[in-house]
Write a protein that holds these residues in place. Structure first.
Motif, PDB file in Angstrom:
ATOM      1  N   THR A 107      37.295  49.627  31.413  1.00 30.53           N
ATOM      2  CA  THR A 107      37.080  51.192  32.574  1.00 30.53           C
ATOM      3  C   THR A 107      36.425  50.650  33.746  1.00 30.53           C
ATOM      4  O   THR A 107      36.599  51.414  35.050  1.00 30.53           O
ATOM      5  CB  THR A 107      36.589  52.200  31.686  1.00 30.53           C
ATOM      6  N   VAL A 108      36.203  49.805  34.347  1.00 37.12           N
ATOM      7  CA  VAL A 108      35.685  49.434  35.550  1.00 37.12           C
ATOM      8  C   VAL A 108      36.742  48.824  36.320  1.00 37.12           C
ATOM      9  O   VAL A 108      37.589  47.416  36.208  1.00 37.12           O
ATOM     10  CB  VAL A 108      34.829  48.023  35.159  1.00 37.12           C
ATOM     11  N   THR A 109      37.151  49.361  37.902  1.00 40.08           N
ATOM     12  CA  THR A 109      38.227  49.118  38.029  1.00 40.08           C
ATOM     13  C   THR A 109      37.107  48.881  40.001  1.00 40.08           C
ATOM     14  O   THR A 109      36.085  49.466  39.934  1.00 40.08           O
ATOM     15  CB  THR A 109      39.086  50.320  38.044  1.00 40.08           C
ATOM     16  N   ALA A 110      37.843  48.901  40.418  1.00 42.28           N
ATOM     17  CA  ALA A 110      37.680  48.562  42.068  1.00 42.28           C
ATOM     18  C   ALA A 110      36.851  50.149  42.805  1.00 42.28           C
ATOM     19  O   ALA A 110      35.964  50.691  43.249  1.00 42.28           O
ATOM     20  CB  ALA A 110      38.468  47.517  43.142  1.00 42.28           C
ATOM     21  N   TYR A 132      35.174  41.484  39.897  1.00 42.62           N
ATOM     22  CA  TYR A 132      34.668  40.254  40.298  1.00 42.62           C
ATOM     23  C   TYR A 132      35.322  40.224  41.461  1.00 42.62           C
ATOM     24  O   TYR A 132      36.636  40.744  41.723  1.00 42.62           O
ATOM     25  CB  TYR A 132      34.799  38.921  39.200  1.00 42.62           C
ATOM     26  N   THR A 133      34.559  39.565  42.921  1.00 40.18           N
ATOM     27  CA  THR A 133      34.771  39.078  43.775  1.00 40.18           C
ATOM     28  C   THR A 133      35.431  38.020  44.225  1.00 40.18           C
ATOM     29  O   THR A 133      34.393  37.236  43.807  1.00 40.18           O
ATOM     30  CB  THR A 133      34.560  40.399  45.140  1.00 40.18           C
ATOM     31  N   SER A 134      36.877  37.168  44.787  1.00 44.45           N
ATOM     32  CA  SER A 134      36.722  36.088  45.098  1.00 44.45           C
ATOM     33  C   SER A 134      36.672  35.852  45.878  1.00 44.45           C
ATOM     34  O   SER A 134      37.425  37.092  46.912  1.00 44.45           O
ATOM     35  CB  SER A 134      38.034  35.707  44.804  1.00 44.45           C
ATOM     36  N   GLU A 135      36.710  35.188  46.570  1.00 43.95           N
ATOM     37  CA  GLU A 135      36.809  34.870  48.715  1.00 43.95           C
ATOM     38  C   GLU A 135      37.579  34.409  48.874  1.00 43.95           C
ATOM     39  O   GLU A 135      38.220  35.721  50.026  1.00 43.95           O
ATOM     40  CB  GLU A 135      35.838  33.492  48.527  1.00 43.95           C
ATOM     41  N   ASP A 136      38.606  34.465  47.724  1.00 46.60           N
ATOM     42  CA  ASP A 136      40.413  34.161  48.509  1.00 46.60           C
ATOM     43  C   ASP A 136      41.074  35.605  47.523  1.00 46.60           C
ATOM     44  O   ASP A 136      41.783  35.591  48.512  1.00 46.60           O
ATOM     45  CB  ASP A 136      41.495  32.759  47.538  1.00 46.60           C
ATOM     46  N   VAL A 137      40.603  36.182  47.206  1.00 49.00           N
ATOM     47  CA  VAL A 137      41.635  37.206  46.344  1.00 49.00           C
ATOM     48  C   VAL A 137      41.148  38.602  46.616  1.00 49.00           C
ATOM     49  O   VAL A 137      41.854  39.422  47.036  1.00 49.00           O
ATOM     50  CB  VAL A 137      42.141  36.648  44.971  1.00 49.00           C
ATOM     51  N   GLY A 138      39.502  38.506  46.714  1.00 48.34           N
ATOM     52  CA  GLY A 138      38.625  40.204  46.970  1.00 48.34           C
ATOM     53  C   GLY A 138      38.838  40.504  45.591  1.00 48.34           C
ATOM     54  O   GLY A 138      38.463  39.302  44.436  1.00 48.34           O
ATOM     55  N   HIS A 139      38.838  41.959  45.182  1.00 45.14           N
ATOM     56  CA  HIS A 139      38.337  42.111  44.041  1.00 45.14           C
ATOM     57  C   HIS A 139      39.683  41.842  43.209  1.00 45.14           C
ATOM     58  O   HIS A 139      40.930  41.910  43.166  1.00 45.14           O
ATOM     59  CB  HIS A 139      38.698  43.972  43.821  1.00 45.14           C
ATOM     60  N   VAL A 140      39.898  40.730  42.249  1.00 43.13           N
ATOM     61  CA  VAL A 140      40.359  40.356  40.901  1.00 43.13           C
ATOM     62  C   VAL A 140      40.246  41.275  40.420  1.00 43.13           C
ATOM     63  O   VAL A 140      39.671  42.192  39.614  1.00 43.13           O
ATOM     64  CB  VAL A 140      39.865  39.119  39.952  1.00 43.13           C
ATOM     65  N   PRO A 141      42.181  41.636  39.225  1.00 44.71           N
ATOM     66  CA  PRO A 141      41.927  43.321  39.073  1.00 44.71           C
ATOM     67  C   PRO A 141      42.101  42.654  37.540  1.00 44.71           C
ATOM     68  O   PRO A 141      42.626  41.555  37.228  1.00 44.71           O
ATOM     69  CB  PRO A 141      43.760  43.449  39.396  1.00 44.71           C
ATOM     70  N   GLY A 142      41.310  44.075  36.967  1.00 49.74           N
ATOM     71  CA  GLY A 142      41.520  43.599  34.949  1.00 49.74           C
ATOM     72  C   GLY A 142      39.803  43.211  35.016  1.00 49.74           C
ATOM     73  O   GLY A 142      39.950  42.218  34.154  1.00 49.74           O
ATOM     74  N   SER A 143      39.322  42.536  35.997  1.00 51.20           N
ATOM     75  CA  SER A 143      38.305  41.895  35.937  1.00 51.20           C
ATOM     76  C   SER A 143      36.963  42.110  36.001  1.00 51.20           C
ATOM     77  O   SER A 143      36.595  43.905  36.565  1.00 51.20           O
ATOM     78  CB  SER A 143      37.819  40.655  37.034  1.00 51.20           C
ATOM     79  N   ALA A 144      35.837  42.065  35.693  1.00 53.27           N
ATOM     80  CA  ALA A 144      34.655  43.259  34.996  1.00 53.27           C
ATOM     81  C   ALA A 144      33.263  41.594  34.982  1.00 53.27           C
ATOM     82  O   ALA A 144      33.042  41.090  34.495  1.00 53.27           O
ATOM     83  CB  ALA A 144      34.709  43.993  33.828  1.00 53.27           C
TER      84      ALA A 144
END
Length: 191
Positions: A107-110, A132-144
């Motif tokens: 349920t966690v999304t940007a 989760y935010t990565s320096e390369d990708v930004g918000h990683v889809p499906g991450s929490a």
């Protein structure tokens, strides 16, 4: 009286110390200093009490009558040591909580507003969640990232569900791979 094996009060205090240590080992990053301090300040006095009583009982020849009761504290200590070596308290708590955490993580999304109210996900009290935010990708889809809170002590109960890749360690953030796409996360002390 003093030459008898340790009774219920002694075993209750020893068991309570063991339970606190196992509880503090049930998070992704142990409360190591706290565990050592509890073992030192409570374990050593209990050991001294046992040793004095055992010595007096041995002097009177009253040890072998109730040898199993004399060894009961050592069985408790051995059980705690084995559980710590196997990381059993963490794996039991995490395995029970994992289905609830996975359902919540979906349920966690940007776009979702951050909810700072605490709720129980299995046996962990989670008080914040964000992607989760990565320096390369930004918000990683499906991450929490799930931020936990423990009673009576500052929390090391943080989890990251990362469907692709691995989390990036920084000076402030350390990660422990748990299983599959789950990581234990210990961030800077303000988390």
């Amino acid at each position: 009286m003093i030459t008898k094996p340790p009774g219920w009060p002694f075993l209750t205090v020893l068991s309570a110390v063991a339970c606190v240590i196992l509880y503090w080992a049930s998070v992704p990053h142990w409360y190591g200093i706290e565990m050592v301090l509890v073992a030192f300040f409570f374990g050593i006095p209990l050991w001294i009490i046992w040793l004095v009583r055992f010595g007096l009982a041995a002097y009177k020849g009253a040890v072998f009558d109730r040898l199993a009761r004399w060894l009961a504290p050592w069985f408790i200590v051995a059980g705690v040591v084995v559980a710590l070596i196997l990381d059993a308290s963490f794996w039991v708590r995490f395995t029970i909580s994992k289905p609830s955490m996975e359902a919540y993580a979906r349920t966690v999304t940007a776009e979702t507003a951050r909810d700072f109210s605490c709720q129980w996900l299995g046996l962990y009290r989670i008080c914040d969640a964000f992607p989760y935010t990565s320096e390369d990708v930004g918000h990683v889809p499906g991450s929490a990232c799930l931020i936990g809170e423990e009673w009576a002590i500052h929390s090391n109960t943080n989890f990251v569900l990362l469907p692709t890749g691995e989390p990036e360690e920084t000076m402030d953030d350390t990660y422990r791979h748990l299983t599959g796409h789950w990581y234990g996360w210990h961030g800077w002390d303000s988390l």
